[in-house]
Design an enzyme around this catalytic site. Structure first.
Site: not given
Length: 257
Positions: A95, A160, A199
């Protein structure tokens, strides 16, 4: 593990173990919790990858970590080195935080080159790449849309919403973090391509919140409230939730973000 409504929810969750004060004991307990509930992954700080890889070896729980966390301000070369080291230590999901200042400067060439550089390391070594926008710091939708387009063009696995640590100073002097909002999630879902998923991260703490974003089309959720969410899911379906071994007699409390 047979597919059930509860397992579908669990397999959406990246269990976040990212609080700055997290101890090794709490990391171990968090990995045990992830194993107990069969979540998608743990998302941990880079130094803990090797330990988590040992604790989760042979399981269906992926080892995820963060790059350039939480502010995204490291140079591209350092993010590349950090990613490579994470891969060597056993991370299977990455991430990465974008360079927020470069996004706000509209330096799209820099932003594109940086994401692509990290993506190429992931491609060579296997990890799935998720790119963190930190939407609280992006005041207009144009930047978020452009980031979705860039990530789609490069081929990253996920975009995300947030780190969970992006606090913005309000007019009253207080700091606030909105995290994953439904308007931002809908915008991201609309503007990514079919091979890039979304996400939701930041402020997801209840089962109903998970179910709402799931209904929108979100397929991963980053949260430190995993036990609360899944205990509620078991109760709703009339089942008894399992208890991770370390939490049966431990004083440890979850550190949420």
């Amino acid at each position: 593990m047979p597919t059930t409504p509860i397992s579908e929810i669990a397999r959406m969750i990246d269990h976040a173990l990212l609080h700055p004060t997290l101890t090794d004991e709490e990391l171990r307990a968090g990995c045990e919790l992830a194993l107990t509930y069969h979540v998608a992954s743990v998302c941990i700080k880079p130094y803990a990858i090797s330990l988590a890889s040992q604790l989760l070896a042979g399981s269906d729980v992926a080892v995820g970590t963060v790059i350039g966390f939480p502010h995204g301000s490291a140079t591209t070369s350092l993010k590349v080195v950090e990613t490579l080291q994470a891969c060597r230590d056993g991370a299977t999901e990455i991430d990465m935080v974008i360079n927020i200042g470069k996004v706000l400067s509209r330096d799209w060439a820099y932003v594109t080159d940086e994401i692509r550089a990290v993506y190429e390391i992931c491609q060579l070594n296997g990890p799935l790449l998720k790119v963190i926008f930190e939407n609280d710091f992006l005041p207009d939708d144009t930047s978020k849309i452009r980031l979705c387009e860039i990530c789609t063009e490069i081929g990253v696995g996920f975009v995300k919403t947030s780190t969970g640590f992006g606090f913005v100073k309000e007019s009253d002097g207080n700091y606030n973090s909105l995290g994953a909002t439904e308007p931002d999630l809908q915008l991201m879902l609309t503007h990514v391509g079919p091979n890039t998923k979304v996400k939701a991260s930041g402020g997801i703490r209840t089962l109903d919140e998970v179910l709402r974003v799931k209904a929108m089309g979100v397929t991963r959720v980053g949260t430190s409230s995993t036990q609360t969410i899944l205990t509620e899911a078991y109760q709703r379906f009339g089942l008894v939730a399992p208890t991770p071994p370390s939490l049966r007699t431990s004083h440890i409390e979850t550190k949420e973000y």
